[in-house]
Design an enzyme around this catalytic site. Structure first.
Site, PDB file in Angstrom:
ATOM      1  N   SER A   1     -10.359   6.133   2.644  1.00  0.00           N
ATOM      2  CA  SER A   1      -9.752   6.779   0.940  1.00  0.00           C
ATOM      3  C   SER A   1     -10.849   7.822   1.173  1.00  0.00           C
ATOM      4  O   SER A   1     -12.002   8.065   1.467  1.00  0.00           O
ATOM      5  CB  SER A   1     -10.082   6.542  -0.411  1.00  0.00           C
ATOM      6  OG  SER A   1      -9.993   7.049  -1.511  1.00  0.00           O
TER       7      SER A   1
ATOM      8  N   TYR B   1      -6.896  13.557  -1.147  1.00  0.00           N
ATOM      9  CA  TYR B   1      -6.344  13.869  -1.890  1.00  0.00           C
ATOM     10  C   TYR B   1      -7.293  15.419  -1.934  1.00  0.00           C
ATOM     11  O   TYR B   1      -8.554  15.908  -2.023  1.00  0.00           O
ATOM     12  CB  TYR B   1      -7.224  13.697  -2.863  1.00  0.00           C
ATOM     13  CG  TYR B   1      -6.820  12.948  -3.421  1.00  0.00           C
ATOM     14  CD1 TYR B   1      -5.470  11.869  -3.910  1.00  0.00           C
ATOM     15  CD2 TYR B   1      -7.837  11.150  -3.685  1.00  0.00           C
ATOM     16  CE1 TYR B   1      -5.200  10.892  -4.563  1.00  0.00           C
ATOM     17  CE2 TYR B   1      -7.133   9.569  -3.574  1.00  0.00           C
ATOM     18  CZ  TYR B   1      -5.897   9.689  -4.528  1.00  0.00           C
ATOM     19  OH  TYR B   1      -5.300   8.293  -4.710  1.00  0.00           O
TER      20      TYR B   1
ATOM     21  N   THR C   1      -1.873  12.607   0.441  1.00  0.00           N
ATOM     22  CA  THR C   1      -1.532  11.867  -0.746  1.00  0.00           C
ATOM     23  C   THR C   1      -1.297  13.079  -1.499  1.00  0.00           C
ATOM     24  O   THR C   1      -1.106  13.832  -1.925  1.00  0.00           O
ATOM     25  CB  THR C   1      -2.696  11.126  -1.359  1.00  0.00           C
ATOM     26  OG1 THR C   1      -3.135  10.015   0.298  1.00  0.00           O
ATOM     27  CG2 THR C   1      -1.607  10.416  -2.355  1.00  0.00           C
TER      28      THR C   1
ATOM     29  N   LYS D   1       1.930  11.184   2.462  1.00  0.00           N
ATOM     30  CA  LYS D   1       2.027   9.926   2.356  1.00  0.00           C
ATOM     31  C   LYS D   1       2.201   9.922   0.794  1.00  0.00           C
ATOM     32  O   LYS D   1       1.703  10.836  -0.239  1.00  0.00           O
ATOM     33  CB  LYS D   1       0.275   9.143   1.980  1.00  0.00           C
ATOM     34  CG  LYS D   1       0.136   8.137   1.549  1.00  0.00           C
ATOM     35  CD  LYS D   1      -1.180   6.984   1.058  1.00  0.00           C
ATOM     36  CE  LYS D   1      -1.306   6.008   1.132  1.00  0.00           C
ATOM     37  NZ  LYS D   1      -1.400   5.791  -0.213  1.00  0.00           N
TER      38      LYS D   1
ATOM     39  N   HIS E   1       2.272   4.266  -4.097  1.00  0.00           N
ATOM     40  CA  HIS E   1       1.119   4.456  -4.141  1.00  0.00           C
ATOM     41  C   HIS E   1       0.285   2.607  -4.863  1.00  0.00           C
ATOM     42  O   HIS E   1       0.176   2.336  -5.730  1.00  0.00           O
ATOM     43  CB  HIS E   1       0.415   5.688  -5.327  1.00  0.00           C
ATOM     44  CG  HIS E   1      -0.636   6.135  -5.071  1.00  0.00           C
ATOM     45  ND1 HIS E   1      -0.906   7.589  -4.860  1.00  0.00           N
ATOM     46  CD2 HIS E   1      -1.989   5.601  -5.454  1.00  0.00           C
ATOM     47  CE1 HIS E   1      -1.958   7.509  -5.065  1.00  0.00           C
ATOM     48  NE2 HIS E   1      -3.157   6.654  -4.894  1.00  0.00           N
TER      49      HIS E   1
HETATM   50  C1  LIG Z   1      -7.928  -0.071  -6.408  1.00  0.00           C
HETATM   51  C2  LIG Z   1      -6.368   1.302  -5.279  1.00  0.00           C
HETATM   52  C3  LIG Z   1      -7.301   2.230  -5.175  1.00  0.00           C
HETATM   53  C4  LIG Z   1      -6.611   3.280  -4.015  1.00  0.00           C
HETATM   54  N1  LIG Z   1      -6.391   4.307  -3.865  1.00  0.00           N
HETATM   55  C5  LIG Z   1      -6.253   5.281  -3.324  1.00  0.00           C
HETATM   56  C6  LIG Z   1      -6.550   5.891  -2.440  1.00  0.00           C
HETATM   57  O1  LIG Z   1      -8.174   6.153  -2.656  1.00  0.00           O
HETATM   58  N2  LIG Z   1      -5.744   7.058  -2.003  1.00  0.00           N
HETATM   59  C7  LIG Z   1      -4.633   6.868  -1.655  1.00  0.00           C
HETATM   60  O2  LIG Z   1      -3.911   8.192  -1.040  1.00  0.00           O
HETATM   61  N3  LIG Z   1      -3.700   6.030  -2.327  1.00  0.00           N
HETATM   62  C8  LIG Z   1      -4.927   4.869  -3.210  1.00  0.00           C
HETATM   63  N4  LIG Z   1      -4.015   4.235  -3.450  1.00  0.00           N
HETATM   64  C9  LIG Z   1      -3.230   3.081  -2.864  1.00  0.00           C
HETATM   65  C10 LIG Z   1      -2.637   2.918  -1.677  1.00  0.00           C
HETATM   66  O3  LIG Z   1      -3.708   3.393  -0.628  1.00  0.00           O
HETATM   67  C11 LIG Z   1      -1.616   2.534  -1.128  1.00  0.00           C
HETATM   68  O4  LIG Z   1      -0.641   2.981  -1.224  1.00  0.00           O
HETATM   69  C12 LIG Z   1      -1.075   0.734  -2.400  1.00  0.00           C
HETATM   70  O5  LIG Z   1      -2.095  -0.002  -2.726  1.00  0.00           O
HETATM   71  C13 LIG Z   1      -0.135  -0.309  -1.076  1.00  0.00           C
HETATM   72  O6  LIG Z   1       0.829  -0.932  -1.856  1.00  0.00           O
HETATM   73  P1  LIG Z   1      -0.220  -2.370  -1.996  1.00  0.00           P
HETATM   74  O7  LIG Z   1      -1.386  -2.352  -2.582  1.00  0.00           O
HETATM   75  O8  LIG Z   1       0.970  -3.540  -2.746  1.00  0.00           O
HETATM   76  O9  LIG Z   1      -0.012  -3.052  -0.202  1.00  0.00           O
HETATM   77  C14 LIG Z   1      -4.860   2.286  -3.659  1.00  0.00           C
HETATM   78  C15 LIG Z   1      -4.220   1.673  -4.381  1.00  0.00           C
HETATM   79  C16 LIG Z   1      -5.219   0.506  -5.247  1.00  0.00           C
HETATM   80  C17 LIG Z   1      -4.863  -0.858  -5.235  1.00  0.00           C
END
Ligand SMILES: Cc1cc2nc3c(=O)[nH]c(=O)nc-3n(C[C@H](O)[C@H](O)[C@H](O)COP(=O)(O)O)c2cc1C
Length: 350
Positions: A104, A125, A151, A215, A239
């Protein structure tokens, strides 16, 4: 017993309640977060028989990087809240499983600490302050990031509701955006840019010299537009249900996007609710080059640091190999669309 089935409970014992809530929650009423897994479960397989599966290989490549498994790690914030070594342990643990991490842009670990520890991409981001964004990406590139993942589903941050205290009240400053020079910068400049367009893809590609992945794509028309604008890959994601609540499950969105990208040479990834090797098999059959796992990697990191991440990815990969054997597919090239019951006959693998 699969580790995945007890992992959330084990992580709960390690993590403070506000962190646990933040990791777990979805946006709004949590509709999309709650249903993701069930949509993978609902898809049925049409396995082959009488295929030589004495030697099953899950090896593949993503944007030119060889990996032993197509089960990769999605970007998540606040990894240092899960484990003191945060992203450094995540990258090391994934590398030991032959996998790759998308780190991230909010990472609490300086990118320099990841150099040489395993293959990784940087998630971006784009901030209102474009210069800060480019400087952050420059640090990532210097430390060995091999692709930029833009993203695109976060022009504003999805509203999340919780009962107890917010995690943001407790996170120490040095766990936040360690690669963005944010001190002394006005808060509005650190907000996410709400004016991104397909031209942002080429801007990032030119500025970083790295391939760009978009993404957060859920629509076939958007996927085509991204590739026409210079994206090397499209990542189907809602997401983890943390942005627009009610956005379609990725298990449903994947097939039309795969069809839209057929013949373009672009790679295709998917995340959201992938919790078993069978889910990964279905995703590959529908046209994904690789799958990404989010929350479970945070649980594994919390419970056992790098070793936990290795164990989780190794177990998911073993499940995938087992499912491939039972489906009559000895390698990822033979995991084709026709393995999914009722899928259209188009065969696509980018
Ligand atoms: C706690 C948390 C923080 C996340 N932070 C980001 C991030 O910084 N950037 C991003 O593109 N997606 C972020 N995501 C989304 C994840 O990259 C991903 O799309 C998603 O968690 C996939 O689903 P899953 O948790 O069911 O496997 C985050 C998800 C979670 C749960």
């Amino acid at each position: 017993m699969r580790w995945m089935d007890t992992l959330v409970q084990e992580a709960e014992a390690w993590l403070p309640a506000p962190v646990m809530t933040y990791f777990r929650q979805g946006a709004g009423a949590g509709l999309s977060a709650a249903e993701a897994e069930a949509h993978w479960d609902a898809l049925r397989l049409l396995p082959h028989v009488l295929r030589d599966v004495s030697d099953v290989s899950t090896r593949t490549a993503v944007l030119g990087t060889s990996v032993d498994t197509p089960v990769l790690v999605a970007p998540t914030t606040l990894q240092r809240q899960a484990h003191e070594e945060g992203e450094a342990a995540m990258v090391r643990g994934a590398a030991d499983a032959g996998s790759l991490v998308c780190v991230s842009s909010n990472a609490g670990t300086p990118f320099g600490a990841l150099a040489g520890s395993g293959p990784w991409w940087v998630q971006a981001y784009v901030l209102r302050d474009r210069q800060l964004t480019l400087e952050m990406l420059g640090r990532a590139r210097q430390a060995g990031a091999r692709a930029v993942v833009l993203t695109a589903d976060t022009p504003v941050v999805g509203e999340k509701y919780g009962n107890g205290p917010s995690v943001w009240e407790t996170v120490p400053d040095d766990h936040l955006m360690a690669n963005v020079a944010w001190r002394g910068v006005e808060d509005t400049q650190l907000e996410k840019a709400a004016d991104l367009t397909p031209a942002t893809i080429d801007w990032l590609r030119t500025a970083t010299g790295l391939p760009v992945v978009v993404k957060g794509v859920l629509r076939a028309d958007d996927a085509r537009e991204c590739v026409a604008a210079g994206a090397s890959a499209v990542w189907v994601s809602n997401h983890g249900g943390r942005q627009l609540d009610g956005a379609v499950a990725t298990a449903r969105a994947l097939r039309p996007v795969a069809d839209a990208l057929a013949g373009t040479g672009a790679e295709l990834y998917v995340d959201g609710g992938i919790r078993t090797g069978r889910h990964a098999l279905v995703a590959l059959a529908l046209g994904a080059t690789a799958v990404f796992v989010g929350r479970p990697t945070l649980w594994a990191l919390a419970v056992d640091g790098a070793a936990g991440v290795t164990r989780l990815l190794t177990e998911l990969t073993a499940e995938l190999a087992h499912a491939m054997a039972l489906a009559g597919a000895p390698d990822v090239a033979s995991v084709t669309r026709d393995l999914v019951h009722d899928a259209s006959p188009t065969r696509h693998r980018s």
